[in-house]
Design a protein around this motif. Sequence first.
Motif, PDB file in Angstrom:
ATOM      1  N   ALA A 291     -52.011  18.815 -48.442  1.00 45.61           N
ATOM      2  CA  ALA A 291     -52.270  20.256 -48.324  1.00 45.61           C
ATOM      3  C   ALA A 291     -52.091  20.704 -46.876  1.00 45.61           C
ATOM      4  O   ALA A 291     -51.521  21.765 -46.616  1.00 45.61           O
ATOM      5  CB  ALA A 291     -53.681  20.579 -48.815  1.00 45.61           C
ATOM      6  N   HIS A 292     -52.540  19.894 -45.942  1.00 48.03           N
ATOM      7  CA  HIS A 292     -52.378  20.208 -44.524  1.00 48.03           C
ATOM      8  C   HIS A 292     -50.898  20.214 -44.131  1.00 48.03           C
ATOM      9  O   HIS A 292     -50.455  21.088 -43.380  1.00 48.03           O
ATOM     10  CB  HIS A 292     -53.158  19.207 -43.672  1.00 48.03           C
ATOM     11  N   ALA A 293     -50.130  19.275 -44.650  1.00 44.50           N
ATOM     12  CA  ALA A 293     -48.687  19.230 -44.371  1.00 44.50           C
ATOM     13  C   ALA A 293     -48.006  20.499 -44.888  1.00 44.50           C
ATOM     14  O   ALA A 293     -47.168  21.091 -44.201  1.00 44.50           O
ATOM     15  CB  ALA A 293     -48.069  17.990 -45.011  1.00 44.50           C
ATOM     16  N   LEU A 294     -48.379  20.917 -46.079  1.00 44.08           N
ATOM     17  CA  LEU A 294     -47.817  22.149 -46.637  1.00 44.08           C
ATOM     18  C   LEU A 294     -48.188  23.342 -45.769  1.00 44.08           C
ATOM     19  O   LEU A 294     -47.330  24.188 -45.472  1.00 44.08           O
ATOM     20  CB  LEU A 294     -48.319  22.355 -48.069  1.00 44.08           C
ATOM     21  N   ASP A 295     -49.435  23.406 -45.338  1.00 44.24           N
ATOM     22  CA  ASP A 295     -49.872  24.501 -44.474  1.00 44.24           C
ATOM     23  C   ASP A 295     -49.052  24.547 -43.181  1.00 44.24           C
ATOM     24  O   ASP A 295     -48.646  25.620 -42.739  1.00 44.24           O
ATOM     25  CB  ASP A 295     -51.356  24.365 -44.134  1.00 44.24           C
ATOM     26  N   ARG A 296     -48.803  23.376 -42.588  1.00 45.06           N
ATOM     27  CA  ARG A 296     -48.024  23.339 -41.342  1.00 45.06           C
ATOM     28  C   ARG A 296     -46.610  23.861 -41.550  1.00 45.06           C
ATOM     29  O   ARG A 296     -46.089  24.620 -40.734  1.00 45.06           O
ATOM     30  CB  ARG A 296     -47.974  21.920 -40.782  1.00 45.06           C
TER      31      ARG A 296
ATOM     32  N   LYS B  58     -45.133  27.607 -39.948  1.00 44.81           N
ATOM     33  CA  LYS B  58     -43.928  27.660 -39.114  1.00 44.81           C
ATOM     34  C   LYS B  58     -42.809  28.458 -39.782  1.00 44.81           C
ATOM     35  O   LYS B  58     -41.772  28.666 -39.172  1.00 44.81           O
ATOM     36  CB  LYS B  58     -43.431  26.252 -38.818  1.00 44.81           C
ATOM     37  N   GLY B  59     -43.018  28.864 -41.020  1.00 41.29           N
ATOM     38  CA  GLY B  59     -41.983  29.590 -41.740  1.00 41.29           C
ATOM     39  C   GLY B  59     -40.782  28.716 -42.043  1.00 41.29           C
ATOM     40  O   GLY B  59     -39.651  29.196 -42.131  1.00 41.29           O
TER      41      GLY B  59
ATOM     42  N   ARG C  41     -32.318  18.074 -47.269  1.00 47.09           N
ATOM     43  CA  ARG C  41     -33.337  19.075 -46.931  1.00 47.09           C
ATOM     44  C   ARG C  41     -34.720  18.423 -46.896  1.00 47.09           C
ATOM     45  O   ARG C  41     -35.532  18.726 -46.018  1.00 47.09           O
ATOM     46  CB  ARG C  41     -33.297  20.219 -47.954  1.00 47.09           C
ATOM     47  N   LEU C  42     -34.975  17.525 -47.819  1.00 44.14           N
ATOM     48  CA  LEU C  42     -36.239  16.800 -47.809  1.00 44.14           C
ATOM     49  C   LEU C  42     -36.379  16.019 -46.502  1.00 44.14           C
ATOM     50  O   LEU C  42     -37.451  16.026 -45.887  1.00 44.14           O
ATOM     51  CB  LEU C  42     -36.332  15.857 -49.006  1.00 44.14           C
ATOM     52  N   ALA C  43     -35.320  15.386 -46.071  1.00 45.22           N
ATOM     53  CA  ALA C  43     -35.349  14.641 -44.806  1.00 45.22           C
ATOM     54  C   ALA C  43     -35.661  15.575 -43.636  1.00 45.22           C
ATOM     55  O   ALA C  43     -36.410  15.203 -42.724  1.00 45.22           O
ATOM     56  CB  ALA C  43     -34.029  13.924 -44.592  1.00 45.22           C
ATOM     57  N   GLN C  44     -35.114  16.790 -43.666  1.00 42.05           N
ATOM     58  CA  GLN C  44     -35.404  17.777 -42.613  1.00 42.05           C
ATOM     59  C   GLN C  44     -36.893  18.119 -42.579  1.00 42.05           C
ATOM     60  O   GLN C  44     -37.505  18.169 -41.513  1.00 42.05           O
ATOM     61  CB  GLN C  44     -34.627  19.076 -42.844  1.00 42.05           C
ATOM     62  N   LEU C  45     -37.454  18.380 -43.741  1.00 42.69           N
ATOM     63  CA  LEU C  45     -38.867  18.747 -43.816  1.00 42.69           C
ATOM     64  C   LEU C  45     -39.769  17.607 -43.356  1.00 42.69           C
ATOM     65  O   LEU C  45     -40.725  17.813 -42.611  1.00 42.69           O
ATOM     66  CB  LEU C  45     -39.244  19.178 -45.240  1.00 42.69           C
ATOM     67  N   LEU C  46     -39.452  16.393 -43.801  1.00 47.24           N
ATOM     68  CA  LEU C  46     -40.272  15.252 -43.411  1.00 47.24           C
ATOM     69  C   LEU C  46     -40.139  14.964 -41.913  1.00 47.24           C
ATOM     70  O   LEU C  46     -41.117  14.587 -41.274  1.00 47.24           O
ATOM     71  CB  LEU C  46     -39.895  14.027 -44.245  1.00 47.24           C
ATOM     72  N   ALA C  47     -38.952  15.162 -41.360  1.00 41.38           N
ATOM     73  CA  ALA C  47     -38.768  14.992 -39.912  1.00 41.38           C
ATOM     74  C   ALA C  47     -39.583  16.028 -39.152  1.00 41.38           C
ATOM     75  O   ALA C  47     -40.175  15.725 -38.114  1.00 41.38           O
ATOM     76  CB  ALA C  47     -37.295  15.094 -39.552  1.00 41.38           C
ATOM     77  N   GLU C  48     -39.629  17.235 -39.660  1.00 41.93           N
ATOM     78  CA  GLU C  48     -40.425  18.294 -39.031  1.00 41.93           C
ATOM     79  C   GLU C  48     -41.905  17.915 -39.035  1.00 41.93           C
ATOM     80  O   GLU C  48     -42.599  18.109 -38.037  1.00 41.93           O
ATOM     81  CB  GLU C  48     -40.209  19.609 -39.766  1.00 41.93           C
ATOM     82  N   LEU C  49     -42.375  17.369 -40.122  1.00 37.66           N
ATOM     83  CA  LEU C  49     -43.771  16.952 -40.199  1.00 37.66           C
ATOM     84  C   LEU C  49     -44.050  15.783 -39.268  1.00 37.66           C
ATOM     85  O   LEU C  49     -45.101  15.718 -38.634  1.00 37.66           O
ATOM     86  CB  LEU C  49     -44.143  16.591 -41.640  1.00 37.66           C
ATOM     87  N   GLU C  50     -43.116  14.871 -39.182  1.00 37.55           N
ATOM     88  CA  GLU C  50     -43.304  13.706 -38.307  1.00 37.55           C
ATOM     89  C   GLU C  50     -43.289  14.118 -36.844  1.00 37.55           C
ATOM     90  O   GLU C  50     -44.062  13.617 -36.038  1.00 37.55           O
ATOM     91  CB  GLU C  50     -42.224  12.663 -38.566  1.00 37.55           C
ATOM     92  N   ASP C  51     -42.442  15.081 -36.485  1.00 39.41           N
ATOM     93  CA  ASP C  51     -42.399  15.580 -35.120  1.00 39.41           C
ATOM     94  C   ASP C  51     -43.695  16.275 -34.745  1.00 39.41           C
ATOM     95  O   ASP C  51     -44.121  16.252 -33.598  1.00 39.41           O
ATOM     96  CB  ASP C  51     -41.225  16.552 -34.916  1.00 39.41           C
ATOM     97  N   ALA C  52     -44.325  16.914 -35.724  1.00 44.97           N
ATOM     98  CA  ALA C  52     -45.570  17.625 -35.464  1.00 44.97           C
ATOM     99  C   ALA C  52     -46.729  16.665 -35.199  1.00 44.97           C
ATOM    100  O   ALA C  52     -47.696  17.037 -34.563  1.00 44.97           O
ATOM    101  CB  ALA C  52     -45.919  18.531 -36.643  1.00 44.97           C
ATOM    102  N   ASP C  53     -46.616  15.440 -35.701  1.00 48.00           N
ATOM    103  CA  ASP C  53     -47.671  14.441 -35.459  1.00 48.00           C
ATOM    104  C   ASP C  53     -47.535  13.915 -34.099  1.00 48.00           C
ATOM    105  O   ASP C  53     -47.825  13.741 -33.177  1.00 48.00           O
ATOM    106  CB  ASP C  53     -47.550  13.278 -36.454  1.00 48.00           C
TER     107      ASP C  53
END
Length: 98
Positions: free
Chosen positions: A27-32, A36-37, A86-98
Amino acid sequence: MRRCRQPGRSADLHRAVVADVRADAQAHALDRLQEKGFLREEELEWVRKGRNKAGRGPRKGGAGVYGKATGFETMVGWLFLQNPSRLAQLLAELEDAD
């Protein structure tokens, strides 16, 4: 996969992975991503569909968190099948945020 980059005890690795896949973490990942839009309209539609099918969830967790997590999982599953790049893009964005 990112958890396996550094050596460690298997119990510590297990706890770290479980923490990443819990409903509150999803849920937190989705919120992030939403803050960020970063999500497209079609992806948000899959999140909504999954959230609406979530039901009440487990007794311990809140229904809102469980619904968001289910929506996130629905979107991830759909992207895995239809648009892995696209999934790889989203997961990379989440990993960068960590």
